[in-house]
Scaffold this motif. Structure first.
Motif, mmCIF file in Angstrom:
data_model
loop_
_atom_site.group_PDB
_atom_site.id
_atom_site.type_symbol
_atom_site.label_atom_id
_atom_site.label_comp_id
_atom_site.label_asym_id
_atom_site.label_seq_id
_atom_site.Cartn_x
_atom_site.Cartn_y
_atom_site.Cartn_z
ATOM 1 N N PRO A 24 0.829 -1.201 0.000
ATOM 2 C CA PRO A 24 0.000 0.000 0.000
ATOM 3 C C PRO A 24 0.867 1.257 0.000
ATOM 4 C CG PRO A 24 0.078 -0.913 2.195
ATOM 5 C CD PRO A 24 0.879 -1.835 1.324
ATOM 6 N N GLY A 25 2.161 1.120 0.313
ATOM 7 C CA GLY A 25 3.031 2.285 0.353
ATOM 8 C C GLY A 25 2.850 3.009 1.666
ATOM 9 N N LEU A 26 3.884 3.012 2.461
ATOM 10 C CA LEU A 26 3.789 3.651 3.768
ATOM 11 C C LEU A 26 3.533 5.148 3.614
ATOM 12 C CD1 LEU A 26 4.024 3.355 6.801
ATOM 13 C CD2 LEU A 26 6.475 3.718 6.572
ATOM 14 N N GLY A 27 4.296 5.768 2.705
ATOM 15 C CA GLY A 27 4.112 7.196 2.449
ATOM 16 C C GLY A 27 2.670 7.507 2.110
ATOM 17 N N ALA A 28 2.066 6.606 1.342
ATOM 18 C CA ALA A 28 0.684 6.811 0.909
ATOM 19 C C ALA A 28 -0.284 6.736 2.082
ATOM 20 C CB ALA A 28 0.316 5.792 -0.155
ATOM 21 N N MET A 29 0.062 5.930 3.086
ATOM 22 C CA MET A 29 -0.814 5.810 4.255
ATOM 23 C C MET A 29 -0.713 7.083 5.096
ATOM 24 S SD MET A 29 -2.166 2.841 3.925
ATOM 25 C CE MET A 29 -2.641 1.977 5.406
ATOM 26 N N ILE A 30 0.503 7.603 5.190
ATOM 27 C CA ILE A 30 0.716 8.789 6.015
ATOM 28 C C ILE A 30 0.146 10.040 5.346
ATOM 29 C CG2 ILE A 30 2.479 10.256 7.074
ATOM 30 C CD1 ILE A 30 4.232 7.678 7.234
ATOM 31 N N VAL A 31 0.369 10.130 4.040
ATOM 32 C CA VAL A 31 0.005 11.347 3.328
ATOM 33 C C VAL A 31 -1.510 11.601 3.359
ATOM 34 C CG1 VAL A 31 -0.427 10.573 0.959
ATOM 35 C CG2 VAL A 31 0.822 12.690 1.345
ATOM 36 N N GLN A 32 -2.274 10.543 3.564
ATOM 37 C CA GLN A 32 -3.732 10.699 3.508
ATOM 38 C C GLN A 32 -4.278 11.704 4.522
ATOM 39 O OE1 GLN A 32 -6.161 7.086 2.824
ATOM 40 N NE2 GLN A 32 -4.231 6.052 2.435
#
Lengths: 464, 67
Positions: free
Chosen positions: B8-16
């Motif tokens: 899922p991409g860690l960055g993608a989880m945080i950026v949300q």
């Protein structure tokens, strides 16, 4: 082709279950690991509402046991892939995905993946085909498929806005979506000022490279409220529904530029109808069929029709007509005959090549109108080679041959300049010779008022 | 993450979290603008795209014909 109980080539990533061929029927097996989700989705009426609204493909429960549940989804005659969609089609597929995610959230579920391959076109509309894509929503968790949505949908759409529809071909190289970093680098700098594109693409790309080395999965994941997640989805929905191609559609009124008059145009329409009628075709494909004008002359006779064109603007024009008139038996898609979609993904079979899909689809009639001069003169494809191509999947072939005197052919020929003599073979005799290797000539008729000849061929080696 | 079969991409989880704030502001201002516009009678109905909401009513007759 009979394949008994063979797993579908694209169905292996998700442990919840898989698709398999049971003879000629495609079924879906659900593993016990997914039983709780499946039961809740079914009993709460979630599936029913989506199916009733034509958002999710319908299915029947075939068998239920302790080890497996088998469901049989409604048959879809032909699967088109994202790199074969026009801009509007791609856009509608993206909106459908968001719509389903929003609905899922309201019912305590989420879409656990947001792959563009979860959507295809059926009965004139986009439809979600992965019935097992849903999972339970856990309070406070961000959307795990968010990045996938960006790389599969938002990214390609925004890139297409700035670089044209050809960008969708990149999906052939990146089966799990265009990398965020690449999307970000390909967008013009001014998109960094966009309140939607900056956070969803540029910032995402930054965060992804910053956190790419979290090998032990130690970084804490922030919580995200349901309301916040709904906001993301809704703002993406609003943004995508307003998205359009930057370059004004080149496809205007193609048929006003044709080199023959209205009478000849209608004669051609009548001839097609008269030739197709007695063939009792169930499936027809019009290759290079533009916006579907000629395919529509037989729309009431043939239950399933596909129209392809190299020009995605024409495909889009066809698609808007389908939506407007609610036509449910026509499927338009983008196809370059000189470079048909290859087989991609694991084993090169995860997404089958166009030829493979056409061979399975088995059209009763293939139409190639005003196409052969492009294949032969622009693509330098010899007649026997193009004949072999059509013979791979066609039973009957209706093909139009524009003679050398036709203004379009003349123009293509003079552009060969000093090499014009190399193309002396472009004539009816050579054409018939090449095609007779694979086809039997059934009918041949000159189109009055034009320099074109229509042929009806039957495949010599067709196995039905 | 029991069912996750892709990254899922860690960055993608945080950026949300950030994306959601931006989206919230955008939706809020759009809403305000809509209210102002409709107050002055400037709202044009655009129905070329469906609404994001799924119809849950009993619309059997309209939908069943396609099944």
């Amino acid at each position: 082709m009979i394949k008994t109980s063979k797993t579908h080539e694209a169905s292996f990533r998700d442990p919840s279950g898989y698709m398999y061929h049971d003879g000629n029927t495609l079924r879906r097996k659900i593993n016990p690991i997914y039983f709780p989700q499946y039961k809740k989705l079914k009993d709460s009426g979630f599936f029913k509402t989506l199916i009733k609204n034509n958002l999710l493909i319908s299915h029947e429960e075939t068998s239920v046991s302790e080890d497996e549940i088998i469901i049989t989804p409604e048959h879809i005659p032909f699967i088109t892939n994202p790199y074969e969609w026009g801009f509007e089609q791609y856009k509608q597929a993206a909106l459908l995905t968001l719509k389903i995610q929003k609905f899922a959230l309201s019912k305590g579920f989420i879409l656990k993946d947001a792959s563009a391959y979860n959507v295809t076109f059926h009965k004139g509309k986009p439809i979600f085909i992965d019935t097992l894509s849903f999972d339970f929503y856990k309070e406070g968790t961000p959307w795990r498929a968010y990045k996938q949505f960006i790389t599969h949908f938002l990214g390609p759409l925004v890139l297409a806005r700035y670089h044209g529809n050809e960008v969708f071909n990149m999906m052939q190289s990146y089966i799990d979506g265009i990398p965020v970093k690449m999307i970000s680098s390909m967008l013009p700098p001014k998109t960094k000022l966009s309140s939607v594109l900056y956070p969803n693409i540029h910032l995402l790309a930054k965060m992804e490279s910053r956190h790419s080395e979290d090998y032990k999965a130690e970084t804490k994941i922030a919580k995200l409220s349901l309301k916040a997640q709904n906001n993301i989805i809704e703002s993406l929905y609003n943004y995508i529904s307003k998205l359009s191609l930057k370059e004004a559609s080149e496809w205007g009124d193609y048929y006003s530029k044709t080199n023959y008059n209205e009478t000849a145009f209608n004669t051609k329409k009548d001839l097609i109808r008269n030739w197709v009628s007695p063939l009792n075709a169930k499936k027809l494909i019009d290759i290079g069929g533009n916006d579907g004008t000629f395919a529509r002359t037989v729309q009431d006779l043939v239950p399933h029709i596909m129209v392809t064109d190299i020009d995605s603007n024409a495909v889009d024009a066809n698609f808007s007509q389908i939506l407007k008139n609610k036509e449910d038996n026509m499927l338009p898609f983008v196809c370059d005959v000189l470079q048909p979609a290859p087989g991609i993904g694991f084993n090169n079979t995860e997404r089958e090549s166009l030829i493979h899909r056409l061979t399975e689809y088995k059209p009763d009639v293939t139409m190639a109108l005003a196409l052969i001069h492009h294949i032969t003169l622009s693509g330098n494809v010899p007649f026997e080679k193009s004949a072999a191509f059509f013979a791979k999947f066609s039973k009957n072939l209706i093909i139009e041959f524009p003679k050398r005197e036709d203004s379009w052919v003349t123009s293509l020929l003079v552009r060969k300049r000093e090499f014009i003599n190399y193309f002396d073979f472009y004539n009816q005799i050579e054409f018939e010779k090449g095609y007779s290797q694979f086809f039997t000539l059934v009918k041949k008729e000159e189109l009055a008022g034009t320099k074109r000849v229509m042929y009806l061929f039957e495949n010599k080696n067709y196995v039905s | 993450m029991n069912f996750l079969y892709f990254d899922p991409g860690l960055g993608a989880m945080i950026v949300q979290a950030v994306v959601a704030v931006a989206a919230g502001v955008l939706l809020f201002s759009k809403n305000v603008l809509y209210k102002v516009k409709s107050f002055f009678g400037l709202v044009k109905e655009d129905d070329s795209y469906d609404s994001i909401d799924v119809d849950e009513g009993d619309t059997e007759e309209t939908n069943d014909k396609n099944q």
